[in-house]
Design a protein around this motif. Structure first.
Motif, PDB file in Angstrom:
ATOM      1  N   SER A   1      -6.740 -27.179  24.864  1.00 54.50           N
ATOM      2  CA  SER A   1      -6.645 -28.249  23.873  1.00 54.50           C
ATOM      3  C   SER A   1      -7.167 -29.561  24.430  1.00 54.50           C
ATOM      4  O   SER A   1      -7.881 -30.308  23.745  1.00 54.50           O
ATOM      5  CB  SER A   1      -5.187 -28.416  23.415  1.00 54.50           C
ATOM      6  OG  SER A   1      -4.693 -27.227  22.839  1.00 54.50           O
ATOM      7  N   ARG A   2      -6.820 -29.869  25.673  1.00 52.06           N
ATOM      8  CA  ARG A   2      -7.334 -31.083  26.313  1.00 52.06           C
ATOM      9  C   ARG A   2      -8.854 -31.027  26.437  1.00 52.06           C
ATOM     10  O   ARG A   2      -9.542 -32.049  26.280  1.00 52.06           O
ATOM     11  CB  ARG A   2      -6.703 -31.251  27.689  1.00 52.06           C
ATOM     12  CG  ARG A   2      -5.213 -31.590  27.654  1.00 52.06           C
ATOM     13  CD  ARG A   2      -4.631 -31.637  29.041  1.00 52.06           C
ATOM     14  NE  ARG A   2      -5.317 -32.614  29.870  1.00 52.06           N
ATOM     15  CZ  ARG A   2      -5.111 -32.757  31.184  1.00 52.06           C
ATOM     16  NH1 ARG A   2      -4.230 -31.980  31.800  1.00 52.06           N
ATOM     17  NH2 ARG A   2      -5.771 -33.662  31.863  1.00 52.06           N
ATOM     18  N   LEU A   3      -9.396 -29.832  26.703  1.00 49.13           N
ATOM     19  CA  LEU A   3     -10.851 -29.684  26.763  1.00 49.13           C
ATOM     20  C   LEU A   3     -11.480 -30.006  25.422  1.00 49.13           C
ATOM     21  O   LEU A   3     -12.493 -30.721  25.351  1.00 49.13           O
ATOM     22  CB  LEU A   3     -11.204 -28.260  27.190  1.00 49.13           C
ATOM     23  CG  LEU A   3     -12.700 -27.884  27.161  1.00 49.13           C
ATOM     24  CD1 LEU A   3     -13.479 -28.713  28.169  1.00 49.13           C
ATOM     25  CD2 LEU A   3     -12.878 -26.402  27.442  1.00 49.13           C
ATOM     26  N   PHE A   4     -10.894 -29.498  24.333  1.00 47.24           N
ATOM     27  CA  PHE A   4     -11.415 -29.789  23.002  1.00 47.24           C
ATOM     28  C   PHE A   4     -11.369 -31.285  22.706  1.00 47.24           C
ATOM     29  O   PHE A   4     -12.337 -31.860  22.198  1.00 47.24           O
ATOM     30  CB  PHE A   4     -10.615 -29.022  21.943  1.00 47.24           C
ATOM     31  CG  PHE A   4     -10.859 -27.546  21.949  1.00 47.24           C
ATOM     32  CD1 PHE A   4     -12.070 -27.028  22.368  1.00 47.24           C
ATOM     33  CD2 PHE A   4      -9.867 -26.660  21.540  1.00 47.24           C
ATOM     34  CE1 PHE A   4     -12.307 -25.665  22.380  1.00 47.24           C
ATOM     35  CE2 PHE A   4     -10.089 -25.304  21.545  1.00 47.24           C
ATOM     36  CZ  PHE A   4     -11.306 -24.799  21.972  1.00 47.24           C
TER      37      PHE A   4
ATOM     38  N   ALA B   1      -4.928 -20.743  19.293  1.00 43.35           N
ATOM     39  CA  ALA B   1      -3.792 -21.662  19.341  1.00 43.35           C
ATOM     40  C   ALA B   1      -4.232 -23.048  19.793  1.00 43.35           C
ATOM     41  O   ALA B   1      -3.785 -24.069  19.250  1.00 43.35           O
ATOM     42  CB  ALA B   1      -2.713 -21.112  20.269  1.00 43.35           C
ATOM     43  N   ALA B   2      -5.111 -23.112  20.793  1.00 41.63           N
ATOM     44  CA  ALA B   2      -5.606 -24.411  21.263  1.00 41.63           C
ATOM     45  C   ALA B   2      -6.396 -25.119  20.171  1.00 41.63           C
ATOM     46  O   ALA B   2      -6.269 -26.341  19.977  1.00 41.63           O
ATOM     47  CB  ALA B   2      -6.471 -24.220  22.510  1.00 41.63           C
ATOM     48  N   LEU B   3      -7.204 -24.360  19.440  1.00 40.24           N
ATOM     49  CA  LEU B   3      -7.956 -24.945  18.335  1.00 40.24           C
ATOM     50  C   LEU B   3      -7.014 -25.455  17.255  1.00 40.24           C
ATOM     51  O   LEU B   3      -7.234 -26.533  16.678  1.00 40.24           O
ATOM     52  CB  LEU B   3      -8.918 -23.910  17.755  1.00 40.24           C
ATOM     53  CG  LEU B   3      -9.701 -24.330  16.515  1.00 40.24           C
ATOM     54  CD1 LEU B   3     -10.559 -25.549  16.804  1.00 40.24           C
ATOM     55  CD2 LEU B   3     -10.564 -23.179  16.018  1.00 40.24           C
ATOM     56  N   ALA B   4      -5.940 -24.705  16.974  1.00 37.35           N
ATOM     57  CA  ALA B   4      -4.978 -25.133  15.955  1.00 37.35           C
ATOM     58  C   ALA B   4      -4.279 -26.424  16.375  1.00 37.35           C
ATOM     59  O   ALA B   4      -4.065 -27.323  15.557  1.00 37.35           O
ATOM     60  CB  ALA B   4      -3.957 -24.024  15.708  1.00 37.35           C
ATOM     61  N   VAL B   5      -3.922 -26.529  17.661  1.00 41.47           N
ATOM     62  CA  VAL B   5      -3.287 -27.754  18.159  1.00 41.47           C
ATOM     63  C   VAL B   5      -4.233 -28.932  18.015  1.00 41.47           C
ATOM     64  O   VAL B   5      -3.859 -30.024  17.554  1.00 41.47           O
ATOM     65  CB  VAL B   5      -2.849 -27.573  19.619  1.00 41.47           C
ATOM     66  CG1 VAL B   5      -2.383 -28.909  20.208  1.00 41.47           C
ATOM     67  CG2 VAL B   5      -1.736 -26.546  19.722  1.00 41.47           C
ATOM     68  N   TYR B   6      -5.488 -28.715  18.403  1.00 40.64           N
ATOM     69  CA  TYR B   6      -6.492 -29.781  18.293  1.00 40.64           C
ATOM     70  C   TYR B   6      -6.668 -30.218  16.837  1.00 40.64           C
ATOM     71  O   TYR B   6      -6.658 -31.418  16.525  1.00 40.64           O
ATOM     72  CB  TYR B   6      -7.813 -29.295  18.880  1.00 40.64           C
ATOM     73  CG  TYR B   6      -9.019 -29.991  18.323  1.00 40.64           C
ATOM     74  CD1 TYR B   6      -9.342 -31.286  18.737  1.00 40.64           C
ATOM     75  CD2 TYR B   6      -9.827 -29.379  17.370  1.00 40.64           C
ATOM     76  CE1 TYR B   6     -10.440 -31.939  18.208  1.00 40.64           C
ATOM     77  CE2 TYR B   6     -10.925 -30.025  16.848  1.00 40.64           C
ATOM     78  CZ  TYR B   6     -11.223 -31.300  17.268  1.00 40.64           C
ATOM     79  OH  TYR B   6     -12.301 -31.939  16.739  1.00 40.64           O
ATOM     80  N   GLU B   7      -6.812 -29.251  15.940  1.00 43.98           N
ATOM     81  CA  GLU B   7      -7.015 -29.581  14.535  1.00 43.98           C
ATOM     82  C   GLU B   7      -5.801 -30.304  13.954  1.00 43.98           C
ATOM     83  O   GLU B   7      -5.943 -31.271  13.195  1.00 43.98           O
ATOM     84  CB  GLU B   7      -7.289 -28.308  13.737  1.00 43.98           C
ATOM     85  CG  GLU B   7      -8.659 -27.695  13.987  1.00 43.98           C
ATOM     86  CD  GLU B   7      -8.873 -26.449  13.164  1.00 43.98           C
ATOM     87  OE1 GLU B   7      -7.871 -25.935  12.608  1.00 43.98           O
ATOM     88  OE2 GLU B   7     -10.019 -25.988  13.059  1.00 43.98           O
ATOM     89  N   PHE B   8      -4.604 -29.814  14.300  1.00 41.82           N
ATOM     90  CA  PHE B   8      -3.387 -30.412  13.764  1.00 41.82           C
ATOM     91  C   PHE B   8      -3.272 -31.884  14.163  1.00 41.82           C
ATOM     92  O   PHE B   8      -2.962 -32.744  13.335  1.00 41.82           O
ATOM     93  CB  PHE B   8      -2.170 -29.632  14.264  1.00 41.82           C
ATOM     94  CG  PHE B   8      -0.858 -30.153  13.750  1.00 41.82           C
ATOM     95  CD1 PHE B   8      -0.434 -29.846  12.467  1.00 41.82           C
ATOM     96  CD2 PHE B   8      -0.058 -30.950  14.538  1.00 41.82           C
ATOM     97  CE1 PHE B   8       0.767 -30.323  11.981  1.00 41.82           C
ATOM     98  CE2 PHE B   8       1.147 -31.436  14.068  1.00 41.82           C
ATOM     99  CZ  PHE B   8       1.562 -31.119  12.784  1.00 41.82           C
TER     100      PHE B   8
END
Length: 474
Positions: free
Chosen positions: A10-13, A113-120
């Motif tokens: 998520s931090r990478l995104f 999951a990381a993409l979902a956290v980023y999007e949220f």
């Protein structure tokens, strides 16, 4: 699934998209970023002061203030739609990052999951920033008593709307994947989600009227968008919080279960037969038509036109103007042509080819929408206005594409281009309504403005070509 890997990814995104957003020309300067931040802060402060003044003068008590918060849920859901689509499209254009994550020692569930956290977080920040003035004005008006209404009307509503949209998007992606369209998952799913956004936008006025009518009758009826403010008014804060957490848990489980089994990589280009072979405008038309994002705009325009046509409205012919949404990319899309050996054109010729290419593509793609007018003759009177709007929109979007080059798909550049385009159209409409100029003078002013836009496009193209030659020489 490792929570640590989800956090790292998520931090990478976040880091990738922040640097992508700040990679546009002047934004690389720290001074420019500071000035932009100060301007945004001043704008929020000004809007907050205006909202506070309006609330003090026009809203007498708590009951009326709760009505404002309930009605704001309609707008919260709409902007959640917009932010969701914007984030999805930005991620769609960054499939190089996705390809890189496929090489990392992470599972598909961890990546999703990381993409979902980023999007949220991105959707929450975007929607929250838009409603900061209303939140400040509400707190000034009611004090701490406004906090529950703001939490239920803005925070809970936006978070739940995002989770519902995620589940719908995953279901659409799964359906397209099951039909064998793995490489077209993003195009089809985003087209349908954009059409859903347009449908919801059309229903917002009726929804706000119903809420206002309920208030005038002395009560508040339940609507889906005002679920949490309705519960908070009827059952209290504790029950509302439990309902929000329960619904959120259920939607998170559904989003995890409906996530696509593989991460689809988008198709950059589509196969499409392009006529005009042998003409000088053929490469420009081909570059526009074979861009996958263009077909998202085409799909949305067709769906919107059909919905309006079935609804009995004659405004379905104006759905063709959706085709101009890709106009701000016309320079970036055709830029690879300028890198070909032996490709030489003057600035004026380059602008002319971009204008002709856009006009050909938009007019040809709008033919099915115009054919619906033959089935409803009362809409034929609007065709001339739509044709004029298409021609003017092509000139305006070409100018914006040259002034704000979206070569790296920088979010700020793209957002600025769309904002200026919409602002220009709204300003022109307001000026025409206020001036009440006679017909001949109005047409003369419109022709002069279009001519100046073309001239400025040529001047901007000359500057870009001069800068490119200088960079090549260095």
């Amino acid at each position: 699934m490792s929570g640590a890997k989800v956090v790292i990814l998520s931090r990478l995104f976040f880091r990738y998209f922040v640097r992508k957003a700040l990679s546009a020309g002047i934004l690389r300067s720290r001074l420019a970023r500071v000035l932009l931040g100060l301007s945004a802060t001043a704008g929020v402060a000004l809007l907050s002061a205006v909202a506070t003044s309006v609330f003090r003068e026009m809203i007498p008590g708590r009951r009326e203030m709760m009505l404002v918060i309930q009605i704001s849920t309609v707008t919260v859901v709409f902007w959640t739609f917009i932010a969701f689509l914007f984030v999805k499209i930005l991620f769609l254009k960054s499939d190089d990052l996705v390809r890189y994550t496929l090489l990392l020692p992470v599972s598909h569930r961890e990546r999703s999951a990381a993409l979902a956290v980023y999007e949220f977080v991105m959707v929450g920040v975007s929607v929250g920033a838009l409603f900061v003035p209303i939140a400040i004005a509400s707190l000034v008006k009611l004090g701490v008593d406004a906090a529950p209404g703001l939490l239920t009307g803005i925070v809970m509503t936006s978070a739940s709307a995002y989770l519902v949209l995620s589940v719908l998007y995953n279901i659409l992606a799964r359906a397209v994947e099951a039909l064998g369209g793995t490489r077209l998952v993003h195009v089809v799913a985003l087209s349908l989600m954009a059409a859903m956004t347009l449908w919801y936008n059309g229903a917002t006025i009726a929804l706000i009227r119903e809420m206002s009518s309920d208030f005038l009758r002395g009560g508040g009826a339940f609507h889906v968008v005002n679920l949490f403010p309705f519960l908070q008014e009827r059952t209290g804060w504790l029950v509302t919080a439990v309902a929000f957490l329960t619904l959120g848990a259920v939607l998170i489980v559904l989003a995890a279960l409906t996530a696509p089994t593989t991460f689809p990589i988008r198709r950059r280009f589509v196969r499409a037969s392009v006529p005009f072979l042998g003409l000088s405008v053929w490469p420009t038309v081909t570059a526009l038509v074979r861009r996958s994002e263009f077909w998202i705009a085409v799909s949305v325009a067709y769906i919107c036109a059909m919905m309006l046509w079935l609804d009995g409205s004659t405004a379905f012919v104006f759905a063709a103007l959706i085709l101009l949404s890709q106009g701000i990319y016309v320079y970036a899309v055709t830029n690879p042509l300028r890198l070909m050996p032996g490709y030489r054109r003057s600035a004026g010729s380059e602008v002319l080819h971009m204008l002709l290419g856009q006009m050909i593509v938009a007019t040809t793609s709008a033919v099915p929408t115009f054919l619906l007018a033959a089935l409803r003759p009362e809409a034929l009177d609007d065709l001339r206005l739509v044709a004029i709007a298409l021609a003017s929109g092509v000139i305006l979007t070409t100018l914006i594409a040259i002034v704000f080059v979206a070569e790296n798909d920088s979010p700020l550049v793209v957002f600025t281009g769309y904002a200026i385009c919409i602002g220009a159209l709204v300003s022109i409409g307001a000026m025409v309504g206020l001036l009440q100029a006679p017909g001949p003078w109005l047409w003369f002013g419109a022709a002069c403005s279009q001519f100046l836009a073309v001239v400025y496009s040529v001047v901007g193209m000359k500057q870009i070509m001069s800068r490119k030659r200088y960079e090549a020489a260095v």
